[in-house]
Motif scaffolding. Sequence first.
Motif, PDB file in Angstrom:
ATOM      1  N   VAL A 291       0.822  -1.208   0.000  1.00 29.20           N
ATOM      2  CA  VAL A 291       0.000   0.000   0.000  1.00 29.20           C
ATOM      3  C   VAL A 291       0.855   1.257   0.000  1.00 29.20           C
ATOM      4  O   VAL A 291       0.557   2.237  -0.698  1.00 29.20           O
ATOM      5  CB  VAL A 291      -0.947  -0.002   1.224  1.00 29.20           C
ATOM      6  CG1 VAL A 291      -1.706   1.311   1.304  1.00 29.20           C
ATOM      7  CG2 VAL A 291      -1.919  -1.175   1.139  1.00 29.20           C
ATOM      8  N   GLU A 292       1.927   1.245   0.777  1.00 26.83           N
ATOM      9  CA  GLU A 292       2.743   2.454   0.911  1.00 26.83           C
ATOM     10  C   GLU A 292       3.359   2.885  -0.413  1.00 26.83           C
ATOM     11  O   GLU A 292       3.342   4.057  -0.786  1.00 26.83           O
ATOM     12  CB  GLU A 292       3.840   2.222   1.952  1.00 26.83           C
ATOM     13  CG  GLU A 292       4.641   3.467   2.266  1.00 26.83           C
ATOM     14  CD  GLU A 292       5.615   3.257   3.411  1.00 26.83           C
ATOM     15  OE1 GLU A 292       6.524   4.099   3.577  1.00 26.83           O
ATOM     16  OE2 GLU A 292       5.474   2.253   4.145  1.00 26.83           O
ATOM     17  N   SER A 293       3.928   1.932  -1.161  1.00 21.84           N
ATOM     18  CA  SER A 293       4.583   2.271  -2.430  1.00 21.84           C
ATOM     19  C   SER A 293       3.642   2.175  -3.620  1.00 21.84           C
ATOM     20  O   SER A 293       4.025   2.502  -4.744  1.00 21.84           O
ATOM     21  CB  SER A 293       5.773   1.335  -2.662  1.00 21.84           C
ATOM     22  OG  SER A 293       5.342  -0.009  -2.821  1.00 21.84           O
ATOM     23  N   LYS A 294       2.390   1.715  -3.361  1.00 23.19           N
ATOM     24  CA  LYS A 294       1.396   1.526  -4.434  1.00 23.19           C
ATOM     25  C   LYS A 294       1.960   0.624  -5.526  1.00 23.19           C
ATOM     26  O   LYS A 294       1.941   0.929  -6.710  1.00 23.19           O
ATOM     27  CB  LYS A 294       0.972   2.877  -5.034  1.00 23.19           C
ATOM     28  CG  LYS A 294       0.485   3.890  -4.001  1.00 23.19           C
ATOM     29  CD  LYS A 294      -0.766   3.414  -3.299  1.00 23.19           C
ATOM     30  CE  LYS A 294      -1.340   4.483  -2.383  1.00 23.19           C
ATOM     31  NZ  LYS A 294      -0.474   4.805  -1.238  1.00 23.19           N
ATOM     32  N   ARG A 295       2.440  -0.536  -5.088  1.00 23.92           N
ATOM     33  CA  ARG A 295       3.079  -1.472  -6.004  1.00 23.92           C
ATOM     34  C   ARG A 295       2.468  -2.862  -5.837  1.00 23.92           C
ATOM     35  O   ARG A 295       2.175  -3.289  -4.719  1.00 23.92           O
ATOM     36  CB  ARG A 295       4.576  -1.554  -5.725  1.00 23.92           C
ATOM     37  CG  ARG A 295       5.329  -2.538  -6.609  1.00 23.92           C
ATOM     38  CD  ARG A 295       6.721  -2.806  -6.099  1.00 23.92           C
ATOM     39  NE  ARG A 295       7.395  -3.821  -6.914  1.00 23.92           N
ATOM     40  CZ  ARG A 295       8.426  -4.555  -6.493  1.00 23.92           C
ATOM     41  NH1 ARG A 295       8.906  -4.375  -5.270  1.00 23.92           N
ATOM     42  NH2 ARG A 295       8.974  -5.459  -7.287  1.00 23.92           N
ATOM     43  N   ALA A 296       2.267  -3.542  -6.958  1.00 24.22           N
ATOM     44  CA  ALA A 296       1.765  -4.919  -6.944  1.00 24.22           C
ATOM     45  C   ALA A 296       2.693  -5.804  -7.765  1.00 24.22           C
ATOM     46  O   ALA A 296       3.257  -5.368  -8.767  1.00 24.22           O
ATOM     47  CB  ALA A 296       0.360  -4.983  -7.518  1.00 24.22           C
ATOM     48  N   VAL A 297       2.850  -7.033  -7.307  1.00 27.35           N
ATOM     49  CA  VAL A 297       3.574  -8.043  -8.073  1.00 27.35           C
ATOM     50  C   VAL A 297       2.625  -9.208  -8.262  1.00 27.35           C
ATOM     51  O   VAL A 297       2.128  -9.776  -7.282  1.00 27.35           O
ATOM     52  CB  VAL A 297       4.847  -8.512  -7.345  1.00 27.35           C
ATOM     53  CG1 VAL A 297       5.565  -9.574  -8.184  1.00 27.35           C
ATOM     54  CG2 VAL A 297       5.775  -7.338  -7.056  1.00 27.35           C
ATOM     55  N   VAL A 298       2.336  -9.552  -9.519  1.00 26.81           N
ATOM     56  CA  VAL A 298       1.389 -10.640  -9.803  1.00 26.81           C
ATOM     57  C   VAL A 298       2.089 -11.738 -10.585  1.00 26.81           C
ATOM     58  O   VAL A 298       3.054 -11.496 -11.311  1.00 26.81           O
ATOM     59  CB  VAL A 298       0.148 -10.135 -10.572  1.00 26.81           C
ATOM     60  CG1 VAL A 298      -0.584  -9.081  -9.765  1.00 26.81           C
ATOM     61  CG2 VAL A 298       0.535  -9.597 -11.937  1.00 26.81           C
ATOM     62  N   ILE A 299       1.590 -12.965 -10.407  1.00 23.00           N
ATOM     63  CA  ILE A 299       2.170 -14.110 -11.091  1.00 23.00           C
ATOM     64  C   ILE A 299       1.504 -14.269 -12.458  1.00 23.00           C
ATOM     65  O   ILE A 299       0.280 -14.231 -12.567  1.00 23.00           O
ATOM     66  CB  ILE A 299       1.981 -15.395 -10.263  1.00 23.00           C
ATOM     67  CG1 ILE A 299       2.501 -15.167  -8.825  1.00 23.00           C
ATOM     68  CG2 ILE A 299       2.678 -16.574 -10.923  1.00 23.00           C
ATOM     69  CD1 ILE A 299       3.948 -14.728  -8.739  1.00 23.00           C
ATOM     70  N   GLU A 300       2.342 -14.458 -13.485  1.00 23.82           N
ATOM     71  CA  GLU A 300       1.870 -14.577 -14.862  1.00 23.82           C
ATOM     72  C   GLU A 300       0.960 -13.394 -15.214  1.00 23.82           C
ATOM     73  O   GLU A 300       1.291 -12.262 -14.930  1.00 23.82           O
ATOM     74  CB  GLU A 300       1.178 -15.929 -15.076  1.00 23.82           C
ATOM     75  CG  GLU A 300       2.111 -17.130 -14.951  1.00 23.82           C
ATOM     76  CD  GLU A 300       3.123 -17.243 -16.092  1.00 23.82           C
ATOM     77  OE1 GLU A 300       2.980 -16.547 -17.104  1.00 23.82           O
ATOM     78  OE2 GLU A 300       4.069 -18.050 -15.969  1.00 23.82           O
ATOM     79  N   SER A 301      -0.212 -13.644 -15.765  1.00 20.52           N
ATOM     80  CA  SER A 301      -1.082 -12.546 -16.207  1.00 20.52           C
ATOM     81  C   SER A 301      -1.820 -11.873 -15.059  1.00 20.52           C
ATOM     82  O   SER A 301      -2.288 -10.744 -15.186  1.00 20.52           O
ATOM     83  CB  SER A 301      -2.107 -13.065 -17.220  1.00 20.52           C
ATOM     84  OG  SER A 301      -3.036 -13.936 -16.573  1.00 20.52           O
TER      85      SER A 301
END
Length: 339
Positions: A183-193
């Motif tokens: 939440v703090e950096s507004k970053r997401a890491v998702v697997i594949e698509s």
Amino acid sequence: MATTSHLPSKILIFGATGAIGKYITDAILSAEALATQQISIFTSAVTVSNPGKQALLSSWESQGLSVITGNLNDAGDIEKAYDGIDTVISCLGRDVLASQIELLTLAEKSKDVQWFFLSEYGTDIEYDESSKTEKPHQNKLRVREFIRANIHRVECTYLVTGPYIDMFLTLLPGSEEAGGFDVESKRAVVIESGDDKVGFTTMLDVGKLVVAALRHPSASKGKILKVQSFVTTPNAILREFEKQTGVKWKVDHTTNQRLRELELENWDTDSPTATRITLRRIWAEGGTLYEKTDNEILGVVSSDMESLAAVVKRAVEGRGYQGKQPSLYYKQETGTQGT
């Protein structure tokens, strides 16, 4: 409608102050529908004297909970704690899961214990043929094997919830490639698509589901129950975060191949993160999906469970995993005294 015959009257909880134990204990204490005469927890003297646990324990004691202090590895302490107890609920953490074998042995020998909930909340350890080789599953598999061979009088229940979404909504420090959200950096890491479905349960809902199982003994005793709050995708979670924060997030992708490489690297170095990476790989590969769950036989419908929006809201407000203690907001969040 809840089953009214043979409801538990005296409950003993192991691991009550742990990560999921807090939610389960709080839900049981808040459940007016349970006709329990006594709710106790078994914990160590170290826990009782821990300043970080005292507010929680005091809150529970003010609601009528009894604290039994003893040594988990002392058979005499366990036998004494079992006196008069008809239902045992284990919420023990991953590092001490094997100790349930002795707890079960003593329960089987006792004159009072009739029903035992195993600490199975989490990923399905017998989902398919590949499950038996997964490293994080080994202690739970040992316990199940022991039960099948040795426990005949005591009824055992496994409440398999799949991953806690509260924990999924975090990035693993040093292993951010394994997926998650910050939440703090507004970053997401998702697997594949990011479009692959995952079945989740919120930590608050784990407590509700334990209560539901306790209220439906005929449907729960001797059963492996597969339950969930909802099924969603990493991309749907991302959209909910962007909606609630009002900004576009940075998104990185990890391939399944890279996730498996990261997993091996962490096991090879005995990293404490290895287990969590393996579990995230299992989830990404579909190991949480069922044609039908057991929610319905426990009298639970989708509206009883938390929504994705609710759990994301907690994370955005800093009240997610490792945030505010559950007993300090349980009634406010659920608007109920138990399921």
